[in-house]
Design an enzyme around this catalytic site. Structure first.
Site, PDB file in Angstrom:
ATOM      1  N   CYS A 219     -82.071  93.661 -88.995  1.00 48.80           N
ATOM      2  CA  CYS A 219     -81.511  92.229 -88.796  1.00 48.80           C
ATOM      3  C   CYS A 219     -82.542  91.346 -89.623  1.00 48.80           C
ATOM      4  CB  CYS A 219     -81.181  91.816 -87.237  1.00 48.80           C
ATOM      5  SG  CYS A 219     -80.647  90.162 -87.165  1.00 48.80           S
TER       6      CYS A 219
ATOM      7  N   LYS B  28     -80.757 101.959 -88.396  1.00 49.23           N
ATOM      8  CA  LYS B  28     -80.505 101.019 -89.575  1.00 49.23           C
ATOM      9  C   LYS B  28     -81.402 100.162 -90.165  1.00 49.23           C
ATOM     10  CE  LYS B  28     -76.374  97.948 -91.130  1.00 49.23           C
ATOM     11  NZ  LYS B  28     -76.949  96.862 -91.711  1.00 49.23           N
TER      12      LYS B  28
ATOM     13  N   ASN C 168     -75.176 100.942 -97.586  1.00 53.53           N
ATOM     14  CA  ASN C 168     -74.357  99.738 -97.053  1.00 53.53           C
ATOM     15  C   ASN C 168     -74.713  98.673 -97.740  1.00 53.53           C
ATOM     16  OD1 ASN C 168     -75.453  97.162 -94.580  1.00 53.53           O
ATOM     17  ND2 ASN C 168     -73.415  97.704 -94.717  1.00 53.53           N
TER      18      ASN C 168
END
Length: 328
Positions: A98, A138, A198
């Protein structure tokens, strides 16, 4: 999760979007794995009753991951123990990507990419304390500069089942021209576990290009699914055609699920979803301005029916009942 026989498709966690109502809609289009919105470990520990609602899942979700963030080992451990009590959660995904300042500047999310030893230590804490079968992470390619090799080598020491790699650094944020699939390919060569690519995957053509470049074991798609949740079905069937579904009915189904889940507040919360669904359509700007003023269920439903009544998404491709049959 068997990555040998197919390429897995993941819905990316998007704050404010990938809640239970939206995941329910997307799941019908063949996505394999759904993930909750990011939940901070601190919120799970100190506001569990409120936060746990974000971790509810629909009956359709058979592979559902709870994504958490955090940097303090003791809090992450306690958050994992809270999730252990949620039998419907299949696994835990740890957010180390993030880019939001309020997250990264406090050492959470992509901020952990500045201390890979601590990142791996936190992943070991999660694995040692979880009762779930799956643990994943992630990441981005780095914080300010790209360090794909260093991240990949570090994650080889982490007890995770797969790694999702977003092809930009934290500094790149979401700039289109900064996407770097070659670095994902490099990480794929180094990592001894499955890699999910991604970033900027917005069409069937792009999906297969990314798979070819990265040799990834699957794809994670986020923003493209907000306007076109059927993108997973298109990838599954390797077609640019659209499933024969009336867009109005799809939007109304999503709206009804929002109201069912959030009550009257779902009307206001659904505005942002309508902005995405209407993007690129005629009179979209006027429609956005209109729905931004609506607060009642009846008036919002009428506006949706009127705007989307102009549009039928049709093709000779099979209907809903035949979705989810093929795999890439």
């Amino acid at each position: 999760m068997d990555f040998k026989n197919k390429k897995w498709l993941f819905l990316a966690p998007l704050a404010g979007y990938t809640d239970l109502p939206f995941r329910s809609v997307v799941k019908k289009f063949g996505v394999d794995v759904t993930t909750s919105e990011m939940v901070s470990s601190h919120s799970l520990v100190y506001a569990f009753d409120k936060t746990s609602k974000m971790l509810e899942k629909s009956p359709l979700e058979d592979h559902f991951m709870a994504q958490i963030s955090g940097s303090k080992e003791s809090v992450v451990k306690e958050a994992v123990e809270k999730i252990n009590a949620l039998e419907h959660v299949n696994g835990i995904d740890f957010n180390c990507g993030c880019p939001a300042p309020k997250v990264a500047n406090h050492g959470n999310g992509s901020g952990l990419l500045k201390d890979l030893n601590h990142l791996v230590k936190l992943l070991k804490t999660i694995r040692e304390n979880t009762s779930k079968k799956i643990t994943s992470v992630k990441v981005r390619l780095g914080f300010e500069k790209k360090i794909p090799k260093e991240i990949a080598h570090a994650l080889n020491d982490a007890p995770v089942d797969y790694v999702v790699v977003h092809g930009r650094t934290r500094s790149d944020k979401y700039q289109k021209d900064k996407i770097d699939y070659e670095s994902i390919a490099l990480m794929k060569k180094i990592l001894k576990k499955p890699v999910i690519a991604n970033g900027e995957i917005d069409s069937v053509k792009k999906a297969f290009e990314v798979l070819q470049i990265t040799q990834a074991d699957g794809l994670m798609i986020g923003r493209a699914a907000l306007r076109a949740p059927w993108i997973f079905w298109q990838i599954r069937n390797n077609t640019t055609k659209l499933p024969a579904v009336v867009k109005k009915d799809l939007v109304l189904e999503h709206f009804d699920k929002m109201v069912e889940f959030y009550g009257d507040m779902g009307v206001i919360m659904f505005r942002k979803n309508l902005h995405a669904y209407a993007k690129g359509e005629m009179q979209a700007s006027a429609f956005r301005n209109c729905v931004n003023t609506l607060t009642e269920i009846k008036s919002m439903r009428e506006s949706i029916e009127e705007f989307f009544n102009q549009e039928m998404l049709q093709s000779e491709v099979p209907l809903w009942v035949e979705l989810n049959q093929k795999s890439v």
